[in-house]
Design an enzyme around this catalytic site. Structure first.
Site, PDB file in Angstrom:
ATOM      1  CG  LEU A 149      -1.913  -1.144   1.292  1.00  0.00           C
ATOM      2  CD1 LEU A 149      -2.679  -1.114   2.604  1.00  0.00           C
ATOM      3  CD2 LEU A 149      -2.885  -1.086   0.107  1.00  0.00           C
TER       4      LEU A 149
ATOM      5  CG  LEU B 128      -5.843   2.848   1.501  1.00  0.00           C
ATOM      6  CD1 LEU B 128      -6.332   3.122   2.922  1.00  0.00           C
ATOM      7  CD2 LEU B 128      -6.134   1.412   1.132  1.00  0.00           C
TER       8      LEU B 128
ATOM      9  CG  ASP C 239       8.613   9.785   4.750  1.00  0.00           C
ATOM     10  OD1 ASP C 239       7.459  10.059   5.139  1.00  0.00           O
ATOM     11  OD2 ASP C 239       8.881   9.526   3.571  1.00  0.00           O
ATOM     12  CE  LYS C 240       8.033  15.113  11.573  1.00  0.00           C
ATOM     13  NZ  LYS C 240       9.081  14.197  12.044  1.00  0.00           N
TER      14      LYS C 240
ATOM     15  NE  ARG D   3      13.967  12.634   6.418  1.00  0.00           N
ATOM     16  CZ  ARG D   3      13.335  12.389   7.559  1.00  0.00           C
ATOM     17  NH1 ARG D   3      12.598  13.329   8.109  1.00  0.00           N
ATOM     18  NH2 ARG D   3      13.429  11.214   8.155  1.00  0.00           N
ATOM     19  CE1 TYR D   4      15.407   9.315   2.804  1.00  0.00           C
ATOM     20  CE2 TYR D   4      14.023   9.180   4.757  1.00  0.00           C
ATOM     21  CZ  TYR D   4      15.259   9.346   4.178  1.00  0.00           C
ATOM     22  OH  TYR D   4      16.348   9.534   4.982  1.00  0.00           O
TER      23      TYR D   4
ATOM     24  CE  LYS E   9      -5.293  10.976  -3.126  1.00  0.00           C
ATOM     25  NZ  LYS E   9      -4.883  12.026  -4.072  1.00  0.00           N
TER      26      LYS E   9
HETATM   27  C1  LIG Z   1       3.938   8.134   6.336  1.00  0.00           C
HETATM   28  S1  LIG Z   1       3.650   6.990   5.057  1.00  0.00           S
HETATM   29  C2  LIG Z   1       5.273   6.824   4.390  1.00  0.00           C
HETATM   30  C3  LIG Z   1       5.453   7.545   3.095  1.00  0.00           C
HETATM   31  C4  LIG Z   1       6.719   7.136   2.396  1.00  0.00           C
HETATM   32  N1  LIG Z   1       7.317   8.260   1.752  1.00  0.00           N
HETATM   33  C5  LIG Z   1       6.517   6.011   1.404  1.00  0.00           C
HETATM   34  O1  LIG Z   1       7.324   5.947   0.453  1.00  0.00           O
HETATM   35  O2  LIG Z   1       5.613   5.191   1.567  1.00  0.00           O
HETATM   36  C6  LIG Z   1       3.459   5.444   5.907  1.00  0.00           C
HETATM   37  C7  LIG Z   1       2.829   4.339   5.115  1.00  0.00           C
HETATM   38  O3  LIG Z   1       1.410   4.467   5.137  1.00  0.00           O
HETATM   39  C8  LIG Z   1       0.860   3.930   3.952  1.00  0.00           C
HETATM   40  N2  LIG Z   1       0.054   4.991   3.292  1.00  0.00           N
HETATM   41  C9  LIG Z   1      -0.024   6.301   3.625  1.00  0.00           C
HETATM   42  N3  LIG Z   1      -0.910   6.936   2.844  1.00  0.00           N
HETATM   43  C10 LIG Z   1      -1.426   6.015   1.985  1.00  0.00           C
HETATM   44  C11 LIG Z   1      -2.421   6.050   0.956  1.00  0.00           C
HETATM   45  N4  LIG Z   1      -3.052   7.178   0.630  1.00  0.00           N
HETATM   46  N5  LIG Z   1      -2.704   4.880   0.289  1.00  0.00           N
HETATM   47  C12 LIG Z   1      -2.074   3.727   0.622  1.00  0.00           C
HETATM   48  N6  LIG Z   1      -1.135   3.641   1.609  1.00  0.00           N
HETATM   49  C13 LIG Z   1      -0.818   4.770   2.274  1.00  0.00           C
HETATM   50  C14 LIG Z   1       1.999   3.458   3.085  1.00  0.00           C
HETATM   51  O4  LIG Z   1       2.151   2.075   3.264  1.00  0.00           O
HETATM   52  C15 LIG Z   1       3.184   4.245   3.646  1.00  0.00           C
HETATM   53  O5  LIG Z   1       4.394   3.574   3.426  1.00  0.00           O
END
Ligand SMILES: C[S@@+](CC[C@H](N)C(=O)[O-])C[C@H]1O[C@@H](n2cnc3c(N)ncnc32)[C@H](O)[C@@H]1O
Length: 270
Positions: A176, A222, A200-201, A203-204, A234
Site C-alpha cells: 500500500l 487507498l 518521514d514527513k 522526505r522519501y 493523501k
Molecule cells: C507516512 S507513510 C510513508 C510515506 C513514504 N514516503 C513512502 O514511500 O511510503 C506510511 C505508510 O502508510 C501507507 N500509506 C499512507 N498513505 C497512503 C495512501 N493514501 N494509500 C495507501 N497507503 C498509504 C503506506 O504504506 C506508507 O508507506
C-alpha cells in the site's frame, strides 16, 4: 542579564540552587552557563519522575474506575483475545526503514505500531497483523522501553525478525503506497497488504513504491480521493491507514472508514 528559564525551572535561580550531583561550592565555581545547564537538566529529571508517577497513578485510577463500571453493568468486561471474532484478512507493517528515521521518528513509529495493536484488539473483528523485519532502534525500543509487548497476544500482533517475502508467497503481496497509480477497490482475503513502517514527513517520496517495484510485487493506494476531499496530501500515518482498513472490514464502506479516521482539519469542507 536575562535570567529567563524554561517553565520547569521557573522561580529558581542558579544563585540559590542546591545541585544534586555535586556540592554547592563546586557548583559555584562553574561558569554560569554550565550552572544553568546543570540546573535545567536536574530539574527536568526530577520533573520526569514526578510526571511518570502521576501518569502511573492516572492509569491505576483508570483501571479501578473501569472495574467499577464493569461491576455496575455500565460497560461489558474486556473480551479475551480467543473470544474475539476474526477475519481472514492479513496485514504487514514493514519495519525495513530504521535507518531512514531520526530518534524522534523512531519513537513515533513505535507508538504507531502500539496504536495498531490496540486498534486490532478493540476491533469488532480482528485481523492477522505481522510486524516484519523488526530490527535496529525499533527492536531495541520494543525490547526495553516497550517491553510490555512481550505480553501482547499473537492473535492481535506478531512481531517478526523475518521479511515478508519469507513469510508469504510473492504473488499474494500488495504494497500500500500513496504513490502508486493503482487504486484499491476492496480488500481480498487471499492477499497480504503491506504498510510501510515509516515516519518521514515526506522526505522519501516513492520509497515504498520503488521497493515494491524492485521486488516485483503489486502495489496500490487507498481510494481516498474518490470519497473525500482533503486539504492536504493523501499520505496518512501507519496507524491511520491500519484503522481505515479495520473500519472498512467492519462496515464495509470506504467513505465511512475514511471519515471516521481522517482528522476534520485535514478535510476540505469548501
Ligand atoms: C507516512 S507513510 C510513508 C510515506 C513514504 N514516503 C513512502 O514511500 O511510503 C506510511 C505508510 O502508510 C501507507 N500509506 C499512507 N498513505 C497512503 C495512501 N493514501 N494509500 C495507501 N497507503 C498509504 C503506506 O504504506 C506508507 O508507506
Amino acid at each position: 542579564m536575562d535570567e529567563t528559564v524554561p517553565h520547569w525551572t521557573a522561580g529558581l535561580s542558579v544563585d540559590s540552587y542546591e545541585p544534586k550531583e555535586m556540592s554547592r561550592e563546586e557548583f559555584q565555581l562553574l561558569p554560569r552557563k554550565q550552572q544553568k545547564r546543570i540546573m535545567k537538566q536536574e530539574m527536568w529529571d526530577r520533573r520526569a519522575d514526578e510526571f511518570k508517577e502521576k501518569q502511573r497513578q492516572k492509569n491505576r485510577d483508570g483501571r479501578r474506575r473501569r472495574k467499577e463500571r464493569v461491576r455496575e453493568g455500565e460497560i461489558p468486561p474486556r473480551r479475551k483475545a480467543e473470544d474475539q471474532a476474526r477475519t481472514g484478512h492479513r496485514f504487514v507493517i514493514d519495519m525495513d526503514f530504521d535507518d531512514k528515521m531520526d530518534d524522534r521518528e523512531i519513537k513515533s513509529i513505535c507508538a504507531q505500531v502500539q496504536r495498531c495493536y490496540a486498534a486490532n484488539r478493540q476491533a469488532a473483528r480482528c485481523v492477522d497483523l505481522h510486524i516484519t523485519q523488526l530490527h535496529g532502534r525499533c527492536r531495541e525500543r520494543f525490547d526495553t522501553g516497550l517491553s510490555q509487548h512481550a505480553g501482547w497476544a499473537v492473535e492481535h500482533i506478531k512481531m517478526e525478525d523475518k521479511e515478508y517475502p519469507d513469510l508469504f508467497p510473492l504473488e499474494s503481496l500488495v504494497y500500500l503506497t500513496a504513490d502508486s497509480p493503482n487504486v484499491i477497490e476492496t480488500l481480498d482475503e487471499t492477499k497480504v497488504y503491506i504498510i510501510g513502517g515509516l515516519v518521514d514527513k515526506n522526505r522519501y517520496p516513492r520509497l515504498t513504491l520503488d521497493k515494491a517495484e524492485r521486488q516485483g510485487i503489486q502495489h496500490a493506494q487507498l481510494p481516498i480521493g474518490r470519497y473525500v476531499q482533503m486539504s492536504t496530501r493523501k499520505i496518512m500515518t501507519v496507524n491511520q491507514i491500519f484503522e481505515m482498513l479495520l473500519r472498512f472490514i467492519d462496515v464495509p464502506d470506504w467513505k465511512a472508514a475514511f471519515l471516521d479516521v481522517i482528522p476534520a482539519r485535514k478535510l476540505d469542507n469548501e
